[in-house]
Design an enzyme around this catalytic site. Structure first.
Site, mmCIF file in Angstrom:
data_model
loop_
_atom_site.group_PDB
_atom_site.id
_atom_site.type_symbol
_atom_site.label_atom_id
_atom_site.label_comp_id
_atom_site.label_asym_id
_atom_site.label_seq_id
_atom_site.Cartn_x
_atom_site.Cartn_y
_atom_site.Cartn_z
ATOM 1 C CD GLU A 153 7.511 -1.194 8.991
ATOM 2 O OE1 GLU A 153 7.054 -0.046 8.991
ATOM 3 O OE2 GLU A 153 7.939 -1.766 7.963
ATOM 4 C CG ASP A 154 3.501 0.948 9.854
ATOM 5 O OD1 ASP A 154 4.308 0.084 9.444
ATOM 6 O OD2 ASP A 154 2.730 1.556 9.078
ATOM 7 C CG ASP A 157 0.094 -7.689 6.183
ATOM 8 O OD1 ASP A 157 -0.056 -8.897 5.973
ATOM 9 O OD2 ASP A 157 -0.828 -6.869 6.044
ATOM 10 C CG PHE A 206 -6.200 -2.626 5.490
ATOM 11 C CD1 PHE A 206 -5.132 -3.265 4.871
ATOM 12 C CD2 PHE A 206 -6.178 -1.241 5.597
ATOM 13 C CE1 PHE A 206 -4.068 -2.539 4.356
ATOM 14 C CE2 PHE A 206 -5.119 -0.505 5.078
ATOM 15 C CZ PHE A 206 -4.064 -1.153 4.463
ATOM 16 N NE ARG A 219 0.586 8.143 5.457
ATOM 17 C CZ ARG A 219 1.101 6.925 5.292
ATOM 18 N NH1 ARG A 219 1.303 6.157 6.332
ATOM 19 N NH2 ARG A 219 1.416 6.485 4.096
#
Ligand code: HPA
Ligand code: MG
Length: 237
Positions: A153-154, A157, A206, A219
């Protein structure tokens, strides 16, 4: 470090401002939209190499691994991490067969505006944390049965989404499940979930780049950067 608990990730402090954009090559079309470079891609590469080593060292190689990429944000980390694991497989005594698969997660709830937390994204498209999720794409998840699953996963959060994904995956009775996340956000909205492998723990801002997006933008940015207000405004939908 005076901490007693062993820390197995790179912690980026809240007051860390990152690098000036002018120190790196940033695409012209994003120059006005970013605050700073938080993690240059070279550092990501070096950290990824070590995560791959940790993963391989801890591996139960009695069963093949299924490396499961959570798209779209995970694709860069996934390919770079797997390249490192493959290099280890070529060059060490122990090696383990790997399957790869790619999934996307969709939220059942369509229009919930809860991206207005401290991260401040403030729009529906960045909210992946509420409502139930469903897995789309990829092979039938029954391929996971009996396998050692490595979810890639990136970013974690709140941790909500990953907890739900883990519940779904568990239904298919894999032999084991581990999660590698490039980033974990330090946020009070966290449900307390921690992945098995963490690249960096980052402040509650963010971040975009290295496949992480804001409404599908960024991206195509190499480094992990902090988006600025101008960028949020420009790419709000
Ligand atoms: N950036 C990109 N995607 C995200 C983030 C973030 O900071 N948090 C949750 N999804
Ligand atoms: Mg993600």
């Amino acid at each position: 470090m005076a901490e007693e608990e062993q820390q197995d990730y790179i912690r980026i402090a809240d007051n860390y401002e990152g690098y000036d954009l002018d120190m790196f090559c940033i695409p012209r079309h994003y120059q006005e939209d970013l605050e700073s470079v938080l993690i240059p891609r070279g550092l990501i590469a070096d950290r990824t190499e070590r995560l791959a080593r940790n993963i391989v060292q801890n591996l139960d190689n009695s069963e093949p691994i299924v490396a499961l990429c959570v798209l779209k944000g995970g694709y860069k980390f996934f390919t770079d991490l797997l390249d490192c694991i493959k290099a280890l497989n070529r060059n060490t005594e122990r090696s383990v067969p790997m399957y790869v698969d790619f999934i996307r997660l969709k939220s059942y709830e369509k229009h919930i505006d809860c991206g207005k937390g401290a991260a401040g994204a403030g729009n529906v498209h960045n909210d992946k944390s509420s409502g139930d999720i469903r897995v789309i794409g990829g092979d039938n998840l029954s391929n996971l049965t009996g396998k050692n699953v490595l979810i890639v996963e990136d970013i974690i959060d709140t941790g909500n989404t990953m907890q739900k994904l883990l519940n779904i995956v568990a239904k298919y009775s894999p032999q084991s499940v581990q999660v590698a996340s490039l980033l974990v956000k330090r946020t009070e909205r966290s449900v307390g979930y921690r992945p098995d492998y963490i690249g960096f723990e980052v402040p509650d801002k963010f971040v975009v780049g290295y496949a992480l997006d804001y409404n599908e933008y960024f991206r195509d940015l190499s480094h992990v950067c902090i988006i600025n207000e101008h960028g949020k405004k420009k790419y709000t939908v």
